[in-house]
Design an enzyme around this catalytic site. Structure first.
Site, PDB file in Angstrom:
ATOM      1  N   SER A  35       0.858  -1.188   0.000  1.00  0.00           N
ATOM      2  CA  SER A  35       0.000   0.000   0.000  1.00  0.00           C
ATOM      3  C   SER A  35       0.892   1.236   0.000  1.00  0.00           C
ATOM      4  O   SER A  35       2.042   1.190   0.450  1.00  0.00           O
ATOM      5  CB  SER A  35      -0.885   0.006   1.255  1.00  0.00           C
ATOM      6  OG  SER A  35      -1.545   1.240   1.417  1.00  0.00           O
ATOM      7  N   TYR A  82      -1.930  -0.204  10.813  1.00  0.00           N
ATOM      8  CA  TYR A  82      -2.002  -0.560   9.396  1.00  0.00           C
ATOM      9  C   TYR A  82      -0.746  -0.124   8.651  1.00  0.00           C
ATOM     10  O   TYR A  82      -0.139  -0.906   7.912  1.00  0.00           O
ATOM     11  CB  TYR A  82      -3.245   0.079   8.768  1.00  0.00           C
ATOM     12  CG  TYR A  82      -3.416  -0.244   7.308  1.00  0.00           C
ATOM     13  CD1 TYR A  82      -3.727  -1.535   6.895  1.00  0.00           C
ATOM     14  CD2 TYR A  82      -3.268   0.748   6.336  1.00  0.00           C
ATOM     15  CE1 TYR A  82      -3.887  -1.846   5.552  1.00  0.00           C
ATOM     16  CE2 TYR A  82      -3.426   0.452   4.986  1.00  0.00           C
ATOM     17  CZ  TYR A  82      -3.733  -0.843   4.606  1.00  0.00           C
ATOM     18  OH  TYR A  82      -3.881  -1.145   3.271  1.00  0.00           O
TER      19      TYR A  82
END
Length: 261
Positions: free
Chosen positions: A141, A154
């Protein structure tokens, strides 16, 4: 394996029961590859399977379970004789302020988003080494390159995934095994059902949300070409590079634009 042809390529995809994993599996099948779908939910896997034309396979798998990972890889290799490409796509996010997040928040996300990749690579690499070729694609990501508020767990897991990917790429130079990273920005998928259950973040960044088909096609492109890394969409990728080059100068801009959770 250096060719862009996907015909007959055996591609094992984790997290293939929904979102970009499911779409990538369908596109791969359309282009002649043989996608092997793996995820925890049997019902969702079967739904995805029903929409795929062409040869493919389905295996229930929890990437947190090392024994299950090893057994699934063994069964796939037994069925097809090889695994050409592994796409590590399983992962999830939860957006929680650091002060409110229990230790389990960090441990569990790291167990799936990072250790899940490690387990799958550990299981597949001996097969690829024996074959003298192979390709591992880790879906990370842009959060692995730039941190934002309420994403400490995250972002840390995705930073770990990228660090692992970059190091393993260097370690496997000259072996015939390629390592790639796909780093998308926010995508309009069921990811947000868990990450942002109230929908606040999704509403705030609605105009920046990427269509899942775009991210899935980027994964398929990397599988086909062996490109080492791709960041998307272009505007977010360019902004991320600026932040990495000038962190102090861009910190305020990041806060205004990205702290929307």
């Amino acid at each position: 394996m250096g060719s862009s042809s996907l015909q007959g390529r055996i591609v094992l995809i984790t997290g293939a029961s929904s979102g970009i994993g499911a779409i990538a599996a369908r596109i791969l099948a359309e282009r002649g590859a043989i996608p092997v779908l793996a995820a925890r939910s049997v019902d969702k896997l079967n739904e995805v399977s029903a929409a795929i034309r062409g040869e493919h396979a389905v295996y229930p798998l929890d990437v947190r379970d090392a024994d299950a990972v090893n057994e699934t890889v063994r069964r796939v290799a037994e069925r097809y004789g090889r695994i050409d490409t592994l796409v590590n796509n399983a992962g999830y996010g939860e957006f929680v302020p650091f002060d409110e997040a229990p230790l389990s928040h960090f441990q569990e996300m790291m167990d799936v988003n990072y250790m899940g990749i490690v387990r799958c690579c550990k299981a597949v690499l001996p097969l690829m080494r024996q074959a003298g070729r192979g390709h591992i694609v880790n879906v990370a990501s842009l959060a692995g390159k730039i941190g934002t508020s309420k994403a400490t767990g995250y972002a840390a897991s995705k930073h770990a995934a990228l660090g692992f990917t970059n190091s393993l790429r260097q370690e496997l130079r000259g072996t015939g095994i390629r390592i790639s990273a796909v780093n998308p920005g926010p995508i309009d998928t069921p990811f947000f059902d868990r990450a942002d259950p109230e929908g606040t973040y999704k509403r705030n960044i609605r105009r920046f949300l990427m269509k899942p088909e775009k991210a899935a096609r980027a994964i398929v492109s990397v599988v086909a070409t062996g490109r080492a890394e791709i960041d998307l969409p272009w505007a977010s990728a360019a902004g991320t590079k600026l932040v990495q080059l000038f962190p102090r100068l861009t910190d305020g801009i990041v806060a205004r634009l990205l702290n929307k959770k």
